[in-house]
Design a protein around this motif. Structure first.
Motif, PDB file in Angstrom:
ATOM      1  N   ARG A  32      43.922  30.103  50.596  1.00 19.81           N
ATOM      2  CA  ARG A  32      42.764  30.188  50.265  1.00 19.81           C
ATOM      3  C   ARG A  32      42.128  31.337  49.606  1.00 19.81           C
ATOM      4  O   ARG A  32      43.314  32.910  49.714  1.00 19.81           O
ATOM      5  CB  ARG A  32      42.041  30.618  51.806  1.00 19.81           C
ATOM      6  N   VAL A  33      41.573  31.462  48.426  1.00 16.57           N
ATOM      7  CA  VAL A  33      40.726  32.602  47.874  1.00 16.57           C
ATOM      8  C   VAL A  33      40.278  33.670  48.933  1.00 16.57           C
ATOM      9  O   VAL A  33      39.276  33.202  49.701  1.00 16.57           O
ATOM     10  CB  VAL A  33      39.985  32.620  46.425  1.00 16.57           C
ATOM     11  N   ASP A  34      40.150  34.588  48.470  1.00 17.40           N
ATOM     12  CA  ASP A  34      39.798  35.838  49.688  1.00 17.40           C
ATOM     13  C   ASP A  34      39.050  37.717  49.088  1.00 17.40           C
ATOM     14  O   ASP A  34      37.847  37.509  49.973  1.00 17.40           O
ATOM     15  CB  ASP A  34      40.800  36.804  50.446  1.00 17.40           C
ATOM     16  N   ASP A  35      39.338  37.235  47.563  1.00 17.70           N
ATOM     17  CA  ASP A  35      38.429  37.965  47.183  1.00 17.70           C
ATOM     18  C   ASP A  35      38.918  37.863  45.470  1.00 17.70           C
ATOM     19  O   ASP A  35      39.519  37.410  44.945  1.00 17.70           O
ATOM     20  CB  ASP A  35      39.195  39.487  46.827  1.00 17.70           C
ATOM     21  N   LEU A  36      37.465  37.825  44.860  1.00 19.16           N
ATOM     22  CA  LEU A  36      37.427  38.162  42.840  1.00 19.16           C
ATOM     23  C   LEU A  36      36.408  38.893  42.883  1.00 19.16           C
ATOM     24  O   LEU A  36      35.187  39.319  43.278  1.00 19.16           O
ATOM     25  CB  LEU A  36      37.662  36.721  42.601  1.00 19.16           C
ATOM     26  N   ILE A  37      36.979  39.570  41.543  1.00 18.07           N
ATOM     27  CA  ILE A  37      35.303  40.231  40.609  1.00 18.07           C
ATOM     28  C   ILE A  37      35.746  39.499  39.683  1.00 18.07           C
ATOM     29  O   ILE A  37      37.122  39.347  38.720  1.00 18.07           O
ATOM     30  CB  ILE A  37      36.681  41.505  40.791  1.00 18.07           C
ATOM     31  N   ILE A  38      34.601  39.712  39.325  1.00 22.36           N
ATOM     32  CA  ILE A  38      34.638  39.833  37.111  1.00 22.36           C
ATOM     33  C   ILE A  38      34.726  41.911  36.572  1.00 22.36           C
ATOM     34  O   ILE A  38      33.832  41.684  36.778  1.00 22.36           O
ATOM     35  CB  ILE A  38      34.089  39.103  36.850  1.00 22.36           C
ATOM     36  N   VAL A  39      35.712  41.632  36.294  1.00 22.25           N
ATOM     37  CA  VAL A  39      36.053  43.006  35.508  1.00 22.25           C
ATOM     38  C   VAL A  39      34.796  43.764  34.239  1.00 22.25           C
ATOM     39  O   VAL A  39      35.131  42.525  33.064  1.00 22.25           O
ATOM     40  CB  VAL A  39      37.063  43.425  35.387  1.00 22.25           C
ATOM     41  N   GLU A  51      49.077  35.593  49.602  1.00 19.73           N
ATOM     42  CA  GLU A  51      50.082  36.970  49.256  1.00 19.73           C
ATOM     43  C   GLU A  51      50.927  37.359  47.723  1.00 19.73           C
ATOM     44  O   GLU A  51      51.816  38.386  47.037  1.00 19.73           O
ATOM     45  CB  GLU A  51      51.896  37.029  49.489  1.00 19.73           C
ATOM     46  N   LYS A  52      49.198  36.896  46.905  1.00 19.08           N
ATOM     47  CA  LYS A  52      49.074  36.990  45.122  1.00 19.08           C
ATOM     48  C   LYS A  52      48.281  37.301  44.814  1.00 19.08           C
ATOM     49  O   LYS A  52      47.185  37.219  45.433  1.00 19.08           O
ATOM     50  CB  LYS A  52      50.091  35.415  45.026  1.00 19.08           C
ATOM     51  N   LEU A  53      47.823  38.167  43.639  1.00 19.19           N
ATOM     52  CA  LEU A  53      46.894  38.480  43.248  1.00 19.19           C
ATOM     53  C   LEU A  53      47.267  37.888  41.437  1.00 19.19           C
ATOM     54  O   LEU A  53      48.591  37.790  40.499  1.00 19.19           O
ATOM     55  CB  LEU A  53      46.908  40.084  42.738  1.00 19.19           C
ATOM     56  N   HIS A  54      45.995  37.382  40.513  1.00 18.25           N
ATOM     57  CA  HIS A  54      46.131  36.737  39.476  1.00 18.25           C
ATOM     58  C   HIS A  54      45.382  37.082  39.083  1.00 18.25           C
ATOM     59  O   HIS A  54      43.985  38.123  39.294  1.00 18.25           O
ATOM     60  CB  HIS A  54      45.693  35.481  40.035  1.00 18.25           C
ATOM     61  N   GLY A  55      44.943  37.299  37.586  1.00 22.11           N
ATOM     62  CA  GLY A  55      44.396  37.318  36.628  1.00 22.11           C
ATOM     63  C   GLY A  55      44.190  36.391  35.613  1.00 22.11           C
ATOM     64  O   GLY A  55      44.634  35.746  34.862  1.00 22.11           O
ATOM     65  N   TYR A  56      42.965  35.702  35.590  1.00 24.26           N
ATOM     66  CA  TYR A  56      42.450  35.250  34.597  1.00 24.26           C
ATOM     67  C   TYR A  56      41.739  35.183  33.572  1.00 24.26           C
ATOM     68  O   TYR A  56      40.660  36.440  33.318  1.00 24.26           O
ATOM     69  CB  TYR A  56      41.204  33.963  35.488  1.00 24.26           C
ATOM     70  N   SER A  57      41.484  35.137  32.161  1.00 21.51           N
ATOM     71  CA  SER A  57      41.442  35.397  31.139  1.00 21.51           C
ATOM     72  C   SER A  57      40.485  33.870  30.462  1.00 21.51           C
ATOM     73  O   SER A  57      40.455  33.151  30.162  1.00 21.51           O
ATOM     74  CB  SER A  57      42.181  35.617  30.047  1.00 21.51           C
ATOM     75  N   PRO A  58      39.330  34.340  30.337  1.00 24.96           N
ATOM     76  CA  PRO A  58      38.245  33.442  29.996  1.00 24.96           C
ATOM     77  C   PRO A  58      38.359  33.545  28.673  1.00 24.96           C
ATOM     78  O   PRO A  58      38.268  31.996  27.768  1.00 24.96           O
ATOM     79  CB  PRO A  58      36.250  33.814  30.092  1.00 24.96           C
ATOM     80  N   ILE A  59      38.554  33.798  27.634  1.00 24.90           N
ATOM     81  CA  ILE A  59      39.441  33.767  26.454  1.00 24.90           C
ATOM     82  C   ILE A  59      40.165  33.331  26.108  1.00 24.90           C
ATOM     83  O   ILE A  59      40.631  31.408  24.799  1.00 24.90           O
ATOM     84  CB  ILE A  59      39.776  35.271  25.507  1.00 24.90           C
ATOM     85  N   ASP A  60      41.548  32.737  27.327  1.00 20.60           N
ATOM     86  CA  ASP A  60      42.936  31.968  26.584  1.00 20.60           C
ATOM     87  C   ASP A  60      42.384  30.318  27.989  1.00 20.60           C
ATOM     88  O   ASP A  60      43.337  30.060  27.665  1.00 20.60           O
ATOM     89  CB  ASP A  60      43.531  32.782  27.441  1.00 20.60           C
ATOM     90  N   GLU A  61      41.269  30.965  28.653  1.00 17.68           N
ATOM     91  CA  GLU A  61      40.978  29.698  29.345  1.00 17.68           C
ATOM     92  C   GLU A  61      41.742  29.879  30.618  1.00 17.68           C
ATOM     93  O   GLU A  61      42.699  28.026  30.595  1.00 17.68           O
ATOM     94  CB  GLU A  61      40.389  28.729  29.030  1.00 17.68           C
ATOM     95  N   TYR A 615      31.490  32.412  38.414  1.00 13.52           N
ATOM     96  CA  TYR A 615      32.325  32.409  39.230  1.00 13.52           C
ATOM     97  C   TYR A 615      32.413  31.957  41.063  1.00 13.52           C
ATOM     98  O   TYR A 615      31.877  32.867  41.351  1.00 13.52           O
ATOM     99  CB  TYR A 615      33.725  33.193  39.393  1.00 13.52           C
ATOM    100  N   TYR A 616      32.590  31.175  41.368  1.00  8.45           N
ATOM    101  CA  TYR A 616      32.214  31.024  43.286  1.00  8.45           C
ATOM    102  C   TYR A 616      33.444  30.305  43.566  1.00  8.45           C
ATOM    103  O   TYR A 616      34.067  29.340  43.033  1.00  8.45           O
ATOM    104  CB  TYR A 616      31.737  29.765  42.754  1.00  8.45           C
ATOM    105  N   SER A 617      34.015  30.901  44.692  1.00 11.13           N
ATOM    106  CA  SER A 617      35.476  30.048  45.019  1.00 11.13           C
ATOM    107  C   SER A 617      35.612  29.775  47.237  1.00 11.13           C
ATOM    108  O   SER A 617      33.778  30.086  47.479  1.00 11.13           O
ATOM    109  CB  SER A 617      36.459  31.820  45.425  1.00 11.13           C
ATOM    110  N   LYS A 618      35.681  28.880  46.926  1.00 12.01           N
ATOM    111  CA  LYS A 618      35.225  28.332  48.340  1.00 12.01           C
ATOM    112  C   LYS A 618      37.192  27.908  48.566  1.00 12.01           C
ATOM    113  O   LYS A 618      37.649  27.012  47.827  1.00 12.01           O
ATOM    114  CB  LYS A 618      34.496  26.643  48.697  1.00 12.01           C
ATOM    115  N   GLY A 619      37.134  27.625  50.106  1.00 15.50           N
ATOM    116  CA  GLY A 619      38.738  27.712  49.494  1.00 15.50           C
ATOM    117  C   GLY A 619      39.771  28.220  49.096  1.00 15.50           C
ATOM    118  O   GLY A 619      40.609  29.202  48.986  1.00 15.50           O
TER     119      GLY A 619
END
Length: 628
Positions: A32-39, A51-61, A615-619
């Motif tokens: 379950r995703v517990d937090d996200l932010i657009i920098v 137990e993970k953190l991820h970075g998603y690039s909208p340029i590279d998709e 960006y919207y997260s559910k579960g």
């Protein structure tokens, strides 16, 4: 770690059932995703799940990095209490450090800072220290930190290049006891208290809930402190050599004392402070300062503390002073006057701008054609900047009991004023008082927060409606929404609020301004300062924190795009069957771009105000609704 990008077609049926636009992309995680932010700095989405953190690039998709998150257990309540006094909880969600690609997050009451471009961990609390505020020093590639060592308040500087603590200074050994007593007095309500860390070339200035500290920036030496007086604000000279403090006085905090100090020693320059109601404007002119407050304003010599003008300009009850070139336009009681840098009047007589001295000022600015437009609660008019004569034969009378918003388009010279559900439109060249060209019937005019000017129409928006009016005065759309009560207001993120009100010019409250000039009144910046965003970006790049497609040009283009007109409004609403909705509306056309169903009481979402992506997260999913 497994995550997958799910094809759009798989969600087609579910989306049609709810009547919402399908996400452009859906990312599925293991937990379950517990937090996200657009920098804001780079548009990268940072996601926390399991137990993970991820970075998603909208340029590279795609996900560009994944790292292990710190281990989590129960929150250390005792430390949180000492940190915040039980007044404002530690921000457990991601927070972007302003004008940088860095994000901070607390795990188990410990501060962690990451580079959103690479996922590199830049800083984490060590030993028993617990830090709860971080600022980036662009000129040193270092972090300025505020935190606790047991019950002691500490300020520290950490080198990101050397990955070591350069110094750590205990500034208060009574902070824990002070916070406990403050909580008893305020009942967990500390409104009016500010926590600020600022710095000059060689000093650090720290204000923590009325306690003030000045440190040597190089070695952390505590130069002086004031823990006795209730300091509510301070301003420093550009070189950091002088400062003024604002001390709250009186049983209900209705008075202020303004004092001038030698910033190096803490020695007072004035024999007696200025006792007044509030501070209005501070301008540093290198060898002197312009200080405006409720009772008057004048230049003061930094060395002697003496006034430079023989007497203060006429008027008490000063509520606004605007620096225009080397002149000063100021408002006192119900009138305004223009004076030069020597304190001499430039107009023959004062200009009456409102009926009541308590009336707020909604707009006061010089136009491109040498005029001044003012909009108050009761009047609007234009004044010739050279002579002080009113342009219109009579004031535009406004209803002071109804909301007012004014907007000026510098490119076209057009003005729009909204008052009493009427719209007035005129150009800066106009010599005739305008008449309303549109009469509206709004759902709730008190909740209107912004107004945008487009080539063919004007858009007005608030918490529960968006209205479009064309140039003939015809209403071309009026979207009305039912709010889900207090719940909806709690859902709106601060960034969303800022994005929505950015277009509103109305500002009824007294705001304190600070400006820096040379001794002749020309705009000035400190040598080696990083006040301009481009300079900050260059410092970030030189420190090695930009990588791949996230370069200096890309970042600066994003910054420029954020200064453009805000074309969208975000509204929380209740659907026909009671569902909670996040609706994105195009202010120019009234089109509902997105209608996202929020299926939990604490929705995890964020908005990129450059691309207008949501960006919207559910579960375990993060759905991306790309801007159109």
């Amino acid at each position: 770690m497994k995550f997958k990008l799910v094809p759009l077609s798989l969600f087609l049926y579910a989306g049609l059932a709810f009547g919402q636009r399908e996400p452009s992309k859906t990312i599925t995680f293991d937990n379950r995703v517990d937090d996200l932010i657009i920098v804001p700095f780079n548009g990268i989405a940072v996601v926390s799940e399991g137990e993970k953190l991820h970075g998603y690039s909208p340029i590279d998709e795609q996900i560009i990095w994944s790292i292990d998150a710190p281990k989590r257990s129960a929150l250390n309540i005792s430390s949180e209490f000492l940190t915040t006094g039980g007044i404002n909880s530690i921000p457990v969600d991601f927070v972007a450090i302003e004008d940088t690609p860095f994000v901070q997050k607390f795990f188990d009451d410990q501060l962690y800072i990451y580079n959103s471009i690479t996922g590199d961990l830049l800083f984490e609390s060590q030993d028993k220290e617990r830090y709860f505020q971080a600022e980036y020093l662009f000129d040193e590639n270092a972090l300025l930190l505020r935190g606790l060592d047991d019950k002691n308040l500490i300020i520290a500087k950490y080198s990101l290049a050397k990955k070591e603590m350069l110094w750590k200074t205990t500034v208060s050994t009574t902070y824990g006891a002070f916070m406990q007593s403050l909580t008893k007095l305020t009942g967990n309500d500390a409104q009016g208290f500010r926590d600020v860390m600022e710095y000059s070339e060689d000093k650090i200035f720290v204000l923590v809930k009325s306690k003030f500290y000045v440190l040597n920036k190089q070695n952390g030496l505590l130069l002086w402190k004031d823990e006795e007086n209730k300091i509510s604000d301070f301003r420093t000279s550009l070189d950091g050599e002088k400062l003024i403090s604002v001390i709250t006085k009186g049983l209900f905090g209705t008075k202020s004392e303004i004092d001038l100090y030698n910033a190096e020693t803490g020695d007072k320059i004035w024999k007696n402070p200025i006792t007044t109601k509030y501070l209005v404007l501070f301008e540093d002119w290198q060898d002197k300062m312009l200080l405006a407050h409720y009772k008057g304003f004048n230049f003061y010599d930094y060395t002697t503390g003496e006034k430079k003008w023989e007497k203060d300009p006429k008027g008490k009850g000063i509520k606004s002073v605007i620096s225009i070139d080397k002149d000063f336009l100021y408002v006192y009681d119900d009138e305004m006057m223009l004076i030069d840098k020597n304190g001499e009047k430039k107009w023959k007589k004062d200009v009456k701008i409102c009926d009541d001295e308590e009336d707020p000022i909604f707009f006061l600015e010089k136009t491109n054609n040498n005029r001044v437009l003012y909009v108050t609660a009761t009047y609007a008019n234009m004044v010739d900047y050279t002579t002080g004569k009113k342009i219109w034969k009579g004031n535009l009378k406004l209803n002071e009991k109804r909301p007012t918003i004014a907007k000026y388009d510098e490119k076209s010279g057009d003005f729009i004023i909204f008052n009493d559900e009427e719209l007035y439109r005129f150009n800066q060249m106009s010599d005739e008082k305008p008449k309303p060209y549109a009469k509206l019937k709004l759902k709730n005019e008190k909740m209107i927060s912004s107004m945008e000017l487009f080539p063919n129409n004007v858009s007005i928006s608030g918490e529960s409606e968006v209205v479009g009016v064309d140039n003939t005065g015809a209403v071309i759309f009026h979207n009305k929404y039912t709010q889900p009560g207090e719940f909806g207001r709690r859902l709106l993120k601060t960034t969303a609020i800022v994005g929505q009100i950015a277009g509103s010019v109305a500002a009824a409250e007294i705001t304190v301004g600070s400006q820096y000039k040379d001794s002749d009144g020309n705009p000035a910046t400190a040598e080696g300062s990083y006040s301009v965003f481009g300079d900050k970006t260059r410092a970030i790049g030189e420190a090695g924190f930009l990588a791949g497609s996230i370069g200096q040009t890309f970042v600066q283009d994003r910054y420029l795009a954020m200064q453009e007109t805000d074309n969208y409004s975000l509204i929380f609403a209740k659907g026909e069957t009671g569902e909670k909705l996040l609706i994105k509306v195009n202010k120019e056309t009234g089109e509902e771009i997105d209608k996202i169903i929020l299926e939990n009481n604490k929705p995890i979402y964020d908005v990129d105000y450059v691309s207008d992506d949501i960006y919207y997260s559910k579960g375990k999913e993060v759905k991306i609704f790309k801007g159109e």
